[in-house]
Design an enzyme around this catalytic site. Structure first.
Site, short mmCIF file in Angstrom:
data_model
loop_
_atom_site.label_atom_id
_atom_site.label_comp_id
_atom_site.label_asym_id
_atom_site.label_seq_id
_atom_site.Cartn_x
_atom_site.Cartn_y
_atom_site.Cartn_z
CG ASN A 109 1.60 3.15 -5.81
OD1 ASN A 109 1.90 4.15 -6.45
ND2 ASN A 109 2.30 2.02 -5.87
N GLY A 132 0.79 -1.23 0.00
CA GLY A 132 0.00 0.00 0.00
C GLY A 132 0.82 1.27 0.00
CG HIS A 160 2.30 -2.44 -15.33
ND1 HIS A 160 2.00 -3.68 -14.80
CD2 HIS A 160 3.35 -2.63 -16.16
CE1 HIS A 160 2.84 -4.57 -15.29
NE2 HIS A 160 3.68 -3.97 -16.12
CB ILE A 181 -7.83 -10.57 -13.44
CG1 ILE A 181 -6.30 -10.64 -13.53
CG2 ILE A 181 -8.45 -10.15 -14.77
CD1 ILE A 181 -5.78 -11.77 -14.39
#
Ligand code: GRF
Length: 205
Positions: A19, A17, A114, A97
Site C-alpha cells: 500500500n 508495504g 482494512h 494499536i
C-alpha cells in the site's frame, strides 16, 4: 505545483508495504496531490522501509523496545510527525494499536485501510475469517481512526466478490488490487479538504 507545497503525509507500516508503494506511485505520478514526507516502521526488517529508501523518501525504524511505555513510544512518533510537518497519518499494515491520546492528538487526521467491509471481520485475520465464514462478498474499507480498533467513520469502501475455490492468497491478491487504488484516492480526498465528518457519517464533497 512545487512538490514541497503539497500536503505532507506520513505512512506507518510494519511489513510488505504494497500500500505504501501504491501511495508513493500515486504521489510521484501526480494522481495524488500529496507527498510522503516520512515512512515509519516498528520493524527493522519491514520491506516498506526498503521501498521508502528506493523512492528517496525519509524513513525511520522506531523500535518499540527502546521505550519504557507506549506513551513514550508515541511521543517519539509525534516528534517525527512534527519534524516533518505531517498533516495526515496513513496506517498501512501498521501492526500496533495507537493509544486514545495519540488518536485525539491527530483527531480526524489518521486513516487506516482494512481488508474487509467493516464492521464485518475486524482484526488481524480479516481475509482468512471472511473465507472461513463462507462469506460471498468481502472488500476493502478506508476509515478514519478513532479510539477503537477498526471502528472509525468510513471514508471509502468497495466490495470484492469471493469466488469458488478462492484461497487466502488468491483473495488477498484481488483485495490488494482494490486497496492500491482506494487508499491513494481516500488520502487525496482528505488532504484536499473534501471530507466532512459528522459523527459516524462521512460526507465527500
Ligand atoms: C493490507 O491488506 C491492509 O488492508 C492491512 O494490512 C495489509 C498491509 O499490506 N491493514 P501491505 O503491507 O500494504 O502490503
Amino acid at each position: 505545483m512545487a512538490r514541497e507545497s503539497r500536503p505532507a503525509v506520513a505512512v506507518f507500516c510494519s511489513g510488505e508495504g504494497t500500500n505504501l508503494q501504491a501511495i508513493l506511485n500515486a504521489a510521484r505520478s501526480g494522481r495524488l496531490r500529496a507527498r510522503v514526507a516520512i515512512v515509519v516502521s516498528d520493524r527493522a526488517d519491514a520491506k516498506a522501509l526498503r521501498r521508502a529508501r528506493r523512492a528517496g523518501v525519509p524513513s525511520c525504524y522506531v523500535d518499540p523496545k527502546r521505550y519504557p511505555t507506549r506513551g513514550r513510544y508515541e511521543d517519539a512518533l509525534i516528534r517525527l510527525l512534527r519534524q516533518h510537518r505531517v498533516q495526515l497519518v496513513c496506517l498501512a499494515g501498521f501492526m500496533r494499536i495507537l493509544s486514545p491520546v495519540f488518536v485525539r492528538r491527530f483527531r480526524h487526521r489518521i486513516l487506516n485501510i482494512h481488508p474487509a467491509l467493516l464492521p464485518a471481520f475486524p482484526g488481524a485475520h480479516a481475509v482468512r475469517e471472511a473465507l472461513a465464514w463462507g462469506a460471498k462478498v468481502t472488500g476493502v474499507t478506508v476509515h478514519v481512526v478513532d479510539e477503537d480498533v477498526d471502528h472509525g467513520p468510513i471514508v471509502l469502501q468497495e466490495a470484492v466478490v469471493i469466488r469458488r475455490g478462492d484461497t487466502a492468497v488468491s483473495l488477498l491478491s484481488r483485495i490488494h488490487r482494490v486497496e492500491h487504488r482506494l487508499y491513494p484516492q481516500a488520502i487525496g480526498l482528505l488532504v484536499a479538504g473534501r471530507v466532512r465528518i459528522n459523527g459516524r457519517r462521512v460526507l465527500i464533497r
